[in-house]
Each structure stands twice: as structure tokens, then as C-alpha cells.
Design an enzyme around this catalytic site. Structure first.
Site, PDB file in Angstrom:
ATOM      1  N   GLY A   1       0.810  -1.225   0.000  1.00  0.00           N
ATOM      2  CA  GLY A   1       0.000   0.000   0.000  1.00  0.00           C
ATOM      3  C   GLY A   1       0.836   1.264   0.000  1.00  0.00           C
TER       4      GLY A   1
ATOM      5  N   LYS B   1       1.972   2.859  16.534  1.00  0.00           N
ATOM      6  CA  LYS B   1       0.718   2.285  17.026  1.00  0.00           C
ATOM      7  C   LYS B   1       0.526   2.711  18.485  1.00  0.00           C
ATOM      8  CE  LYS B   1       0.694   0.289  13.051  1.00  0.00           C
ATOM      9  NZ  LYS B   1      -0.144   0.780  11.948  1.00  0.00           N
TER      10      LYS B   1
ATOM     11  N   ASP C   1      10.122  -6.926   3.287  1.00  0.00           N
ATOM     12  CA  ASP C   1       9.116  -7.676   4.042  1.00  0.00           C
ATOM     13  C   ASP C   1       9.256  -9.155   3.709  1.00  0.00           C
ATOM     14  OD1 ASP C   1       6.662  -8.685   5.252  1.00  0.00           O
ATOM     15  OD2 ASP C   1       5.927  -6.628   5.176  1.00  0.00           O
TER      16      ASP C   1
END
Length: 366
Positions: free
Chosen positions: A224, A306, A240
Site C-alpha cells: 500500500g 501504534k 518484508d
């Protein structure tokens, strides 16, 4: 006018209130925050009558994390007559704003306000005409004059006030209106696109988001954020263990490196951008970002932290202070901004730009 309305994500009113109380207090603008859970806004009421204006002039809006927009207001207008809502609003604004550059009739970003938002859009046109006739608005829109805000909290109930176009969000309700690209691998792509709009002035995009730049995306799967970099014709190392979208690999601009984003170390020194949206404890991500910046492995970075369930403002402040301390310790001058974006959920997005380093290392932008 001693009240400042701050729009925020519903559910984050306490964080928004804690932040404005802290940062206003640092500038000796004292007051208290009125908070209603899930309302999507906070009202900071200053003790001194002119401190609302002082606050929105002197505290940089870009320094706020949890506020999407802010403006100074007077007393709440209640029980507006359905047959003539305009006259009381014009009366409240006369003598407060002169020749404003734009009108925004807004609501909080809640499900309950959606019907009210439809009314606001219809109401804007006749109200704008009346405010121009009264001299509250200029006869043409201009970004060089204050923005007039009319903020409805319920049918027939609104606050009226203004913000300074040089120290506010340029977006209606503080929300950039972005469309999800049909060919993007995930909706997370909108986070990075919004971050570019919020953190980088539009007139600097050609220089700072330029064709042919090299970038790294840590924790990239399925792509994304890589998508936004590819769309701007950058060359991307996507790091990744998970697979990347084939559509991105087919562009020829993406090199997929099957590694852990926390262990990856770049081998080239021409990386302009590093982006990162990994699900991990914020302190661990902050330490990794500081390492990249201190070592000069990138020039600019955008990453997500986060948020924990409690003490979110304190946690973010602690992580940003850690990054700043690491940069200071190594003689690196940098610009740090953080914002809970519209497309963020339980997270905030941070942008750091290295300006120059006092010690040897990679060549910086300035």
C-alpha cells in the site's frame, strides 16, 4: 472570544484535551478543556478573554498531534429560528471578523452529524452571501485573510469564529478528501498519501517527491505504501518477508527484499525516503527510526506509531522526545511533525526531515 474549538477523531477527545492543555500551558495560556466522549471535538476555554486568539496565533498548528482543525469562537448560539438562522450568525460575527477570505460551515466527524452535514452544505451558499453583504467576508475567496468558521453541534446550535489561514488546516473539517485508487494493493495507501498532503507543502512536492528518487519501505507487504512511491516514479526497496502485489512488481520499479524490517540495513547511500507502517510497540519503532536518521540512511521518513490503550498522548510525546534527543546528541538538525491523520486509526503518523548534520556523514538536503 476565549474559547478554542479543536476537531479530532471521535474517541480521542481526552488525548486532544491533554495535548492542548499541555501546549497552551507551556505558552502560559491557561484554561481548561471541555470534553464529551466520542463528540469528535474539544473546547479549550481560556481564563483570559483574548487568549483564544493569542493561542491560535502563537502556537503552531503543525505542532499539534491530535487536532485536525482549530478555530477561536464566542458563546454558543442556541435555538436558531428555522425561518431565519442567518441573521443571528451574521450578528455574532460582525465586529469580530472583517473581510474574511473563506467560509466553512462544519460539523464534527461523527455518524450522528451526517444529516447535519447535508444541511451545512446547503446553508453555506446563502450564509456566504449574507456575510459578504455585511463585510464579514470579502467579495472573493483569498487565502491571505482569516477563515470564518460556523460549527454546528446540533440542529439550531452553532459556534461562530475564525482561524488564521497561515496557522490552520487548509482542509474542510481538517480532512483531505482522497479517493482510494482502484489498483492500490490495500487501503493503507491513503495513510501515506494523506501524510504527503499534511506534512509537505504542495509547492515542494516536485523537489521532495521527485521522479527517480530512491526509497525504502519497511514492512511493505502487500504494498500500500510502496504504491504511493511507485506512483511518484521512485525506485523502491520493499522490505518484508510477506509477498508484494504482483501489479507493483510488474512496474520494474520495485525490488522486493525478503527480510525483517527491523534487521534490514541499506547498502547504498542515495536513499531519499524511508517509510514504515509496521505493527510493533511504538518504542521499538521509534528506536529504529532514530537509528536510520542518526546514521543518515535516509533524508526524510514517514512512519506510524501504534498507540497503546491508555496514556496515548504521553506515549507519543515520550517517543518523539526520544527521537529528538538522539538527533540532538549526534548534532543533527531535523524537523519533526506528528499527526493523527483521518485515515489513521489507533495510531499516529510521524514525519522527520533531516536538515543538516554538524558531524561528518551523508550529504544532507541543506
Amino acid at each position: 472570544m476565549n474559547k478554542v474549538v479543536l476537531l479530532c477523531r471521535p474517541g480521542f477527545e481526552k488525548e486532544c484535551a491533554a495535548e492542548i492543555t499541555d501546549k497552551a500551558g507551556q505558552r502560559e495560556i491557561f484554561g481548561f478543556a471541555r470534553v464529551k466522549e466520542n463528540a469528535g471535538y474539544v473546547i479549550y476555554e481560556c481564563y483570559q478573554p483574548d487568549d483564544g486568539d493569542k493561542l491560535i496565533r502563537e502556537l503552531p498548528f503543525s505542532s499539534l498531534i491530535f487536532a485536525r482543525q482549530w478555530f477561536v469562537v464566542g458563546e454558543l448560539l442556541q435555538h436558531l429560528p428555522p425561518e431565519d438562522r442567518i441573521t443571528p450568525i451574521v450578528g455574532m460575527l460582525q465586529g469580530v471578523v472583517e473581510k474574511g477570505g473563506e467560509l466553512r460551515v462544519e460539523v464534527a466527524d461523527t455518524n450522528e452529524s451526517k444529516e447535519l452535514l447535508k444541511f451545512c452544505r446547503k446553508f453555506t451558499v446563502p450564509l456566504r452571501a449574507a456575510l459578504r453583504d455585511a463585510g464579514v467576508l470579502a467579495n472573493y475567496e483569498t487565502p491571505k485573510r482569516p477563515v470564518v468558521h460556523v460549527f454546528f453541534i446540533a440542529p439550531g446550535c452553532c459556534y461562530t469564529g475564525y482561524s488564521y489561514s497561515s496557522n490552520n488546516s487548509p482542509f474542510y473539517m481538517g480532512i483531505p478528501r482522497l479517493k482510494f485508487p482502484a489498483d492500490a494493493p490495500s487501503r493503507s495507501t491513503l495513510k501515506l498519501e494523506e501524510a504527503f498532503h499534511v506534512f509537505i507543502p504542495a509547492d515542494e512536492w516536485d523537489e521532495r517527491l521527485a521522479n527517480g528518487m530512491w526509497a525504502v519501505d519497511l514492512g511493505a507487504c502487500p504494498g500500500g505504501w510502496t504504491y504511493q512511491l511507485v506512483k511518484r516514479n521512485m525506485w523502491v526497496y520493499s522490505v518484508d518477508n510477506g509477498p508484494m502485489a504482483q501489479s507493483l512488481m510488474d512496474t520494474g520499479q520495485v525490488t522486493w527484499l525478503r527480510e525483517d524490517g527491523f534487521k534490514f540495513r541499506p547498502t547504498c547511500s542515495n536513499i531519499s525516503w524511508m517509510v514504515c507502517d509496521m505493527v510493533e510497540k511504538p518504542a521499538k519503532v521509534a528506536a529504529l527510526m532514530a537509528q536510520w536518521l542518526v546514521n543518515g540512511w535516509c533524508r526524510e521518513t514517514i512512519f506510524n506509531l501504534k498507540l497503546p490503550m491508555k496514556k496515548r498522548y504521553e506515549e507519543v510525546s515520550h517517543n518523539l522526545a526520544y527521537i529528538q534527543a538522539q538527533l540532538d546528541e549526534h548534532g543533527i538538525n531535523a524537523q519533526i511533525q506528528a499527526r493523527q491523520l483521518y485515515h489513521d486509526r489507533e495510531e499516529v503518523t510521524v514525519h522527520v526531515r533531516r536538515i543538516w548534520a554538524a558531524v561528518g556523514g551523508r550529504r544532507d538536503e541543506r
